[in-house]
Write an enzyme that holds these catalytic residues in place. Structure first.
Site, mmCIF file in Angstrom:
data_model
loop_
_atom_site.group_PDB
_atom_site.id
_atom_site.type_symbol
_atom_site.label_atom_id
_atom_site.label_comp_id
_atom_site.label_asym_id
_atom_site.label_seq_id
_atom_site.Cartn_x
_atom_site.Cartn_y
_atom_site.Cartn_z
ATOM 1 N N GLU A 41 10.484 17.996 30.117
ATOM 2 C CA GLU A 41 9.575 17.432 29.116
ATOM 3 C C GLU A 41 9.299 18.429 28.002
ATOM 4 O OE1 GLU A 41 6.213 15.948 31.372
ATOM 5 O OE2 GLU A 41 7.437 14.319 32.206
ATOM 6 N N GLU A 52 18.544 12.221 35.023
ATOM 7 C CA GLU A 52 19.910 11.678 35.022
ATOM 8 C C GLU A 52 20.687 12.205 33.818
ATOM 9 O OE1 GLU A 52 17.027 10.103 35.316
ATOM 10 O OE2 GLU A 52 17.194 8.230 36.449
ATOM 11 N N CYS A 86 18.816 5.649 30.680
ATOM 12 C CA CYS A 86 19.674 6.325 31.666
ATOM 13 C C CYS A 86 20.676 5.352 32.281
ATOM 14 C CB CYS A 86 18.833 7.002 32.735
ATOM 15 S SG CYS A 86 18.051 8.497 32.088
HETATM 16 N N1 THU Z 1 12.132 10.175 34.222
HETATM 17 C C1 THU Z 1 13.363 10.597 34.650
HETATM 18 O O1 THU Z 1 13.662 11.797 34.607
HETATM 19 N N2 THU Z 1 14.229 9.673 35.115
HETATM 20 C C2 THU Z 1 13.958 8.346 35.225
HETATM 21 O O2 THU Z 1 14.821 7.593 35.623
HETATM 22 C C3 THU Z 1 12.634 7.826 34.876
HETATM 23 C C4 THU Z 1 11.731 8.783 34.201
HETATM 24 C C5 THU Z 1 11.175 11.171 33.743
HETATM 25 C C6 THU Z 1 10.946 11.168 32.263
HETATM 26 C C7 THU Z 1 9.574 11.804 32.172
HETATM 27 O O3 THU Z 1 9.719 13.211 32.170
HETATM 28 C C8 THU Z 1 8.889 11.397 33.459
HETATM 29 O O4 THU Z 1 9.924 10.951 34.336
HETATM 30 C C9 THU Z 1 7.854 10.284 33.302
HETATM 31 O O5 THU Z 1 8.386 9.207 32.613
#
Ligand code: THU
Length: 130
Positions: A41, A52, A86
């Site tokens: 993030e 992913e 993703c």
């Molecule tokens: N997130 C992922 O890394 N993969 C997913 O398939 C869904 C969401 C992350 C993005 C963000 O950092 C956090 O989860 C909350 O949305």
């Protein structure tokens, strides 16, 4: 190492200070190699990247472009499902029957395919007049 163990391990490295939601992804390429990624993030929220996306970037950087299997894990009440973006990224590097295993850190797993997660996917067929 199993895909599950690889995804669970890399999840620990996630940089998720804003959502506090750590995600780990492990993908197996056609060669059998495992690549991992976690969400990263950013204080400028839209700049964050999904687990992913990180795993796919690692696979492509290593010179591979064919996915065989995807494993995604997070601490949630039901198995985490890849976000829409993703799903499109996974579809770019695999046929519709690529297995996607969605999991919780509690041990629940749900198995599907990218074809089922992204029916009617946009692909090069749609650009054939261009
Ligand atoms: N997130 C992922 O890394 N993969 C997913 O398939 C869904 C969401 C992350 C993005 C963000 O950092 C956090 O989860 C909350 O949305």
């Amino acid at each position: 190492m199993s895909l599950k163990a690889a995804a669970a391990a890399v999840r620990e490295n996630a940089h998720a200070p804003y959502s506090n939601f750590k995600v780990g992804a492990a993908i197996r390429s056609a060669s059998g190699q495992i690549y991992v990624g976690c969400n990263v993030e950013n204080v400028a929220y839209p700049e964050g990247t999904c687990a992913e996306a990180g795993a796919i970037a690692a696979m492509v950087a290593a010179g591979e472009k064919e996915l065989a299997e995807v494993y995604v894990i997070a601490d949630c009440p039901s198995p985490i499902t890849p976000c829409g973006g993703c799903r499109q990224k996974i579809k770019e590097f695999g046929t519709g029957d690529v297995k996607v295993i969605m999991a919780t850190t509690d041990g629940a797993e749900q198995e599907t395919t990218i074809g089922d997660l992204l029916p009617g996917a946009f692909d090069t067929d749609h650009m054939e007049r261009s």
